[in-house]
Scaffold this motif. Structure first.
Motif: not given
Length: 210
Positions: A150-173
């Protein structure tokens, strides 16, 4: 101010919209929603309710038709894949004392309250940790040769999917990774400045929708 994390259903809506326009070859690999009966049967097999954000995600897509790199390091499992992987790991762990945490290890090889929701390219499970406590819901990895990580784990699944959606739509990493498109129009995640994959060209994925 803390960032507002979207629920999986909203993140998948944004991911789906982007894929349909820019990566149709991946979009068609997403399965339809899991049925209520499938979710209930999975909970009965696991002996515990599914994590809320996982159930929300499965109500959007019941896994994928084949291995994908729509997400950075994990390919979502269908309900039957979740149950099969959990039962397999429980069987192996029970036969080999893999449920016991060794003094020199941080985690056991497997735990009954780990719910495998996705797999890596080598078949390791990305699990949702349902053990009670402050880290409930976090994501981690359970590989073939070692215990949970669990090193550097995501706090939850919602956070991972949110980050992916944000990357695709806003250009973030997403944890240092950016989306690219292969010459077949498939999504691939890699570090910034990547130009090829296995000798084939990669192009930076478009940001947002037209």
């Amino acid at each position: 101010m803390a960032q507002q994390i979207s629920p999986p259903s909203e993140s998948w809506r944004r991911i789906d919209g982007w894929l349909a326009v820019h990566a149709a070859a991946d979009f068609v690999r997403l399965e339809p929603p899991a049925t209520p009966d499938e979710l209930r049967q999975a909970e009965a097999a696991l002996g515990t309710p599914l994590p809320g954000d996982l159930a929300d995600s499965l109500r959007c897509h019941n896994g994928v038709t084949g291995w994908t790199t729509i997400l950075p390091e994990q390919s979502p499992l269908a309900v039957h894949g979740i149950v099969d992987h959990w039962q397999t790991c429980m069987g192996v762990a029970t036969e080999n004392d893999g449920l016991t945490q060794r003094p020199w290890e941080d985690e056991p090889w497997w735990h009954p309250l780990w719910v495998p929701w996705a797999e890596s390219a080598d078949g390791a499970a990305q699990v949702i940790d349902q053990r009670p406590g402050p880290d409930t819901g976090r994501l981690g990895w359970a590989g073939h040769g070692g215990g949970g990580d669990f090193t550097d784990s995501w706090p939850d699944l919602s956070s991972l999917l949110h980050a992916v959606a944000q990357s695709l739509h806003e250009g973030t990493e997403v944890r240092g990774l950016r989306p690219y498109l292969t010459d077949q129009g498939r999504v691939w995640w890699d570090e910034e400045g990547c130009t090829e994959l296995n000798g084939q060209p990669l192009t930076a994925a478009p940001v947002g929708l037209p």
